[in-house]
Structure formats: C-alpha cells, structure tokens
Design an enzyme around this catalytic site. Structure first.
Site, PDB file in Angstrom:
ATOM      1  N   LYS A  41      36.696  36.456  47.107  1.00 33.87           N
ATOM      2  CA  LYS A  41      38.157  36.285  47.199  1.00 33.87           C
ATOM      3  C   LYS A  41      38.674  36.856  48.513  1.00 33.87           C
ATOM      4  O   LYS A  41      38.033  37.719  49.142  1.00 33.87           O
ATOM      5  CB  LYS A  41      38.888  36.971  46.043  1.00 33.87           C
ATOM      6  CG  LYS A  41      38.637  38.485  45.864  1.00 33.87           C
ATOM      7  CD  LYS A  41      39.510  39.420  46.666  1.00 33.87           C
ATOM      8  CE  LYS A  41      39.234  40.895  46.366  1.00 33.87           C
ATOM      9  NZ  LYS A  41      39.680  41.813  47.401  1.00 33.87           N
TER      10      LYS A  41
ATOM     11  N   ASP B 164      39.759  44.350  40.155  1.00 40.41           N
ATOM     12  CA  ASP B 164      39.694  42.958  40.627  1.00 40.41           C
ATOM     13  C   ASP B 164      38.919  42.049  39.681  1.00 40.41           C
ATOM     14  O   ASP B 164      38.904  40.837  39.876  1.00 40.41           O
ATOM     15  CB  ASP B 164      38.975  42.892  41.992  1.00 40.41           C
ATOM     16  CG  ASP B 164      39.808  43.492  43.114  1.00 40.41           C
ATOM     17  OD1 ASP B 164      41.004  43.742  42.901  1.00 40.41           O
ATOM     18  OD2 ASP B 164      39.237  43.686  44.203  1.00 40.41           O
TER      19      ASP B 164
END
Ligand code: C5P
Length: 293
Positions: free
Chosen positions: A6, A133
């Site tokens: 990401k 995350d």
C-alpha cells in the site's frame, strides 16, 4: 495468494492518544507490488518458510502471529497446523505495509484451510490486534483510515494511477518514525481537498494533494530519504512523498511511460531500490484473494 503493498497518499496526524498511539486520518491505496503467501495443512504445528533474510521466520513475523491468534480461537483444534511459504518482493522497513498485507492474507488463508468459518467482521478484530494497518488489507483498494488506521471507510475505485517507488538501503522502524513526529506543517492540505483531487482524473491535482505529517520528523534525521525525494522530482515525477513511516518514497506520474522513464533515471542516479507500480482497485484485490482459494 498475492499480498499487495500500500501507499499512504495522505496521512494527517490528528493527535496523540492516551494509549500512546497517534490518532490518524489517512488514505490507503493498494498497489500491484506483491508478496506471495502459500499455505499447506500439516498436523499440529505452524512453520514459516521465507525467502528473505530481512523478514524474520519466528514469532516476530506477523504471519506466524496471525496463525497463533487463529489457533487460539475456540473454533480451532490442536491438530490444526500449517506450513506457510512466504516469498517477499515488498521491502521491509519501507512503510509499504508488506508485513501487514502478509498477515491479512494469512488470516484469510488459514480461516479457509482450517474451516474455522470466521466472518469478515471477526477477521477484522483479529487483524486490528495484529497491527494498525492489517484490517485495511482484508479488503484493499482505496480507503480512509481513522483511529490508529484501523477504522476504515472504503473509497470507490478510481482510474489507474502510476507511481515510482524508491527506498534507500536503510529502512525505518515504525515506532522510531512516530517518536520523531513533530506537530509542524499542520496547515497542509485537508482531507476534503485531497478527496476532491483524488476523484479527479488529473494526476497533477492528486500530486498537489499528497500529505504525510510523519515526513518532516523523519527527513530531519534521514538526509538519504530527503535526497531520494529530490531525486524523484529531478527525474520527472509530478510530486513525491514518503509512504507511512518510511523509508520508501513514491512519485506520482502522468502515465506508465512516464513512470518507466522516471524509474530508469532514478536507477542511474541513486543506489536506491526502485520499482514502478500502479494502483490496484478493491475488485482487483478481491480477485487476488479468490485466486488463492
Ligand atoms: O500498530 P502497529 O503495530 O503497526 O504500530 C507500531 C508502532 O507504531 C506502535 O507501537 C506505535 O509506536 C506506532 N504507531 C502510532 N500510531 C499509530 C500507528 C502506529 O504511534 N496510529
């Protein structure tokens, strides 16, 4: 199963929390740089094989911790075991979420392998326990993250965007980056402005909306990362920022062709790890998860 990395296209530190974490407002975006995780059922034990010396193979690896959390569930049996094989392509200590993405994939794959029948909501709870995350990677695509980053609001898929990633040889440890956070430059772009830019088709608008409040504190201690940001701009990126807690930086490009030429120039002028990546939408992430079924 492929485990995508990401970028944090936007990261605002809202404040410090009583539990020591920082309250965030961030925008995650999955990209097509992927690790690969495979699982095979064996009896009674969990073992991880990993092709990277940088990623640990013991309990400090989030994949092993994901397996331990699932085995501790009342739905699991002591006979449940697995050999997990992890091929790393995402650099560690980069702010690219590689370890978190691998952990999310481990939750999904082992839930299937061991037929635990846990719902996505249960997996989300376990994911948040593993790291701030990790929940994002259960769905991928683009999403606003609040709280520690684990309270998610999905964003609709946007047109494909092209990036150049660059990481210096030395990584950054996440707690170190947060410890060096200083509340400066808080008058940057707001989330509403970023989202308006993000939904536009203009790479230049998106580039202008990038924000990372952890960047100034890290750059003050890491001139090599500051130099990479400069090098990305000099090589032709429209704008460049650090992702998450670093040490990886990314440049926004107008097209794939431009990204490839920026990457070539950067490879010639620095000793950094360099890669071209494109945004990966939620539908594409779901397809990756289904592929691994
Ligand atoms: O949640 P995770 O394990 O990824 O966090 C690692 C460390 O990063 C935390 O121990 C904390 O020091 C820092 N952190 C933070 N605020 C966040 C996320 C992480 O201070 N929102």
């Amino acid at each position: 199963m492929r485990c995508p990395a990401k970028l944090n296209l936007y990261l605002r530190v809202v404040g410090r929390r009583a539990d020591g974490y920082h309250e965030l407002e961030t925008v995650f975006q999955t990209i097509d740089l992927c690790d690969e995780l495979a699982v095979r059922g064996v009896s009674g034990r969990v073992r991880l094989r990993c092709n990277s010396a940088e990623a640990p193979s013991d309990h400090s690896n989030l994949v092993v911790r994901a397996a331990s959390l699932l085995r501790a569930r009342p739905e699991a049996f002591v006979s449940h075991g697995a050999v997990l094989t992890l091929s790393k392509a995402i650099p560690t200590g980069a702010g690219l979420g590689g370890g978190s993405s691998d952990a999310a994939a481990a939750l999904v794959l082992l839930n299937r392998l061991w037929e635990l029948g846990l719902t996505v909501d249960s997996l989300r709870w376990l994911a948040a326990e593993l790291g701030s995350d990790v929940p994002f990677f259960l769905e991928g695509g683009a999403a606003i993250g609040r709280g520690r980053g684990e309270v998610l609001e999905p964003l609709p898929d946007a047109p494909t965007r092209w990036f150049v990633l660059a990481k210096p040889p030395a990584g950054v440890a996440t707690p170190w980056a947060y410890a060096h956070y200083r509340p400066v430059g808080r008058n940057g772009v707001g989330l509403t402005d970023f989202l308006a830019a993000w939904q536009s088709d203009e790479p230049a608008a998106i580039a202008a909306g990038l924000r990372n409040d952890l960047e100034p504190g890290v750059l003050a201690e890491r001139p090599d990362i500051a130099a990479l940001l400069e090098a990305l701009l000099a090589a032709g990126a429209v704008n460049a920022r650090m992702t998450g807690s670093g040490a990886c930086v990314f440049g926004v490009c107008e097209s794939e062709a431009q990204a490839r030429s920026v990457a070539e120039r950067l490879k010639a002028s620095t000793d950094a790890w360099v890669a071209v990546a494109r945004s990966l939408g939620a539908a594409e992430c779901q397809a990756l998860a289904a592929e691994g079924a």
